[in-house]
Write an enzyme that holds these catalytic residues in place. Structure first.
Site, mmCIF file in Angstrom:
data_model
loop_
_atom_site.group_PDB
_atom_site.id
_atom_site.type_symbol
_atom_site.label_atom_id
_atom_site.label_comp_id
_atom_site.label_asym_id
_atom_site.label_seq_id
_atom_site.Cartn_x
_atom_site.Cartn_y
_atom_site.Cartn_z
ATOM 1 N N GLU A 12 27.622 -2.826 36.364
ATOM 2 C CA GLU A 12 28.624 -1.936 35.794
ATOM 3 C C GLU A 12 30.045 -2.264 36.250
ATOM 4 O O GLU A 12 31.010 -1.747 35.693
ATOM 5 C CB GLU A 12 28.282 -0.476 36.143
ATOM 6 C CG GLU A 12 27.013 0.008 35.473
ATOM 7 C CD GLU A 12 26.551 1.362 35.968
ATOM 8 O OE1 GLU A 12 25.891 2.070 35.194
ATOM 9 O OE2 GLU A 12 26.840 1.711 37.140
ATOM 10 N N GLY A 78 23.300 8.681 29.495
ATOM 11 C CA GLY A 78 22.515 8.976 28.308
ATOM 12 C C GLY A 78 23.242 9.991 27.441
ATOM 13 O O GLY A 78 23.764 10.992 27.940
ATOM 14 N N MET A 190 23.361 10.427 36.822
ATOM 15 C CA MET A 190 22.729 10.785 38.092
ATOM 16 C C MET A 190 23.663 10.817 39.298
ATOM 17 O O MET A 190 23.192 11.010 40.420
ATOM 18 C CB MET A 190 21.564 9.818 38.379
ATOM 19 C CG MET A 190 20.465 9.861 37.331
ATOM 20 S SD MET A 190 19.081 8.718 37.667
ATOM 21 C CE MET A 190 18.394 9.447 39.158
ATOM 22 N N ASP A 214 22.063 4.949 25.949
ATOM 23 C CA ASP A 214 20.843 5.393 25.279
ATOM 24 C C ASP A 214 21.015 6.854 24.917
ATOM 25 O O ASP A 214 22.015 7.478 25.265
ATOM 26 C CB ASP A 214 19.626 5.211 26.210
ATOM 27 C CG ASP A 214 19.812 5.923 27.541
ATOM 28 O OD1 ASP A 214 19.577 7.143 27.595
ATOM 29 O OD2 ASP A 214 20.219 5.268 28.521
#
Length: 250
Positions: A12, A78, A190, A214
């Site tokens: 990332e 997500g 998270m 996603d």
């Protein structure tokens, strides 16, 4: 003013490492931090690892040891909100821990001792991230290995929890429960809420930008690795460099 650029995974921020001038690695709290210059700004690059505790430890080290005057988190998430699709970018307006539940002593999601569930990101930094994200999405169409011509930038609530949300039923329930309480969520990840809490405690401005890898559904475990490897690092590289360049011109 030292900016800290934080991510969960090496992919990332791999593009940012390549641009770093005068890099110097420092070991602290079981992690490797890299100091240097980007667009004339002193920065510290760090990997938090996955999860809220790991992220909180890293954020604390950035403030306590490296004197970070601001922390920016970049990575993937997500998509949960309606209309938030793979390839979109979400700039966090505020954060909530979706797995925080100290009821019946406190309302669900409320942070004990803080009298609130949502932690706001810094408005000034977020405005510059929004501008950088918009420019990145516009210029990226057709240039990445995975093309998302309809990619959009969103600004709103992001939630964090120590669970990789990867089932449509879980994602739908999360969105519905939060909506019923007046929390319209855009994305789930998270780490960010933990960093937001640490930054609030220390009075350090915090902002975050997440690329949607996603839809936090049954295909998430398939979409995630490919997206992180081929797209997320390029999004992060372009957005953060544009963000820092904007700040250096002020």
């Amino acid at each position: 003013m030292t900016f800290a650029i934080l991510s969960a995974l090496p992919e990332e921020q791999s593009g940012l490492v390549a641009h770093l001038q005068h890099p110097e690695q420092v070991a602290r709290a079981g992690r490797t931090f890299t100091r240097g210059m980007l667009h004339g700004q002193p920065v510290v690059l760090a990997l938090s690892g996955i999860g809220k505790v790991a992220a909180a430890t890293t954020a604390t080290a950035l403030v306590e040891h490296f004197g970070a005057a601001a922390i920016v988190f970049t990575g993937v998430a997500g998509g949960v909100g309606e209309g938030v699709q793979v390839g979109d970018v979400v700039v966090a307006q505020d954060y909530l821990q979706h797995d925080m539940d100290a009821s019946p002593l406190f309302a669900r999601w409320e942070l004990p001792g803080y009298a609130r569930a949502r932690l706001a990101c810094d408005a000034h930094l977020s405005a510059h991230l929004l501008e950088a994200a918009g420019a990145c999405v516009s210029s990226a169409r057709g240039h990445f290995d995975l093309n998302y011509p309809a990619a959009r930038v969103h600004h709103g609530l992001v939630v964090s929890g120590d669970r990789f949300v990867s089932a449509a039923r879980e994602s739908d329930r999360l969105r519905q429960d939060l909506r019923a309480a007046g929390h319209e969520v855009l994305a789930v990840e998270m780490e960010g809420a933990a960093v937001a809490q640490v930054c609030l405690d220390y009075g350090v401005p915090f902002a975050a930008v997440r690329t949607i890898s996603d839809r936090a559904d049954d295909a998430a475990h398939v979409d995630f690795p490919l997206f992180v490897q081929t797209v997320a690092s390029r999004y992060a590289e372009h957005m953060v460099l544009a963000f820092l360049q904007k700040l250096s011109n002020l």
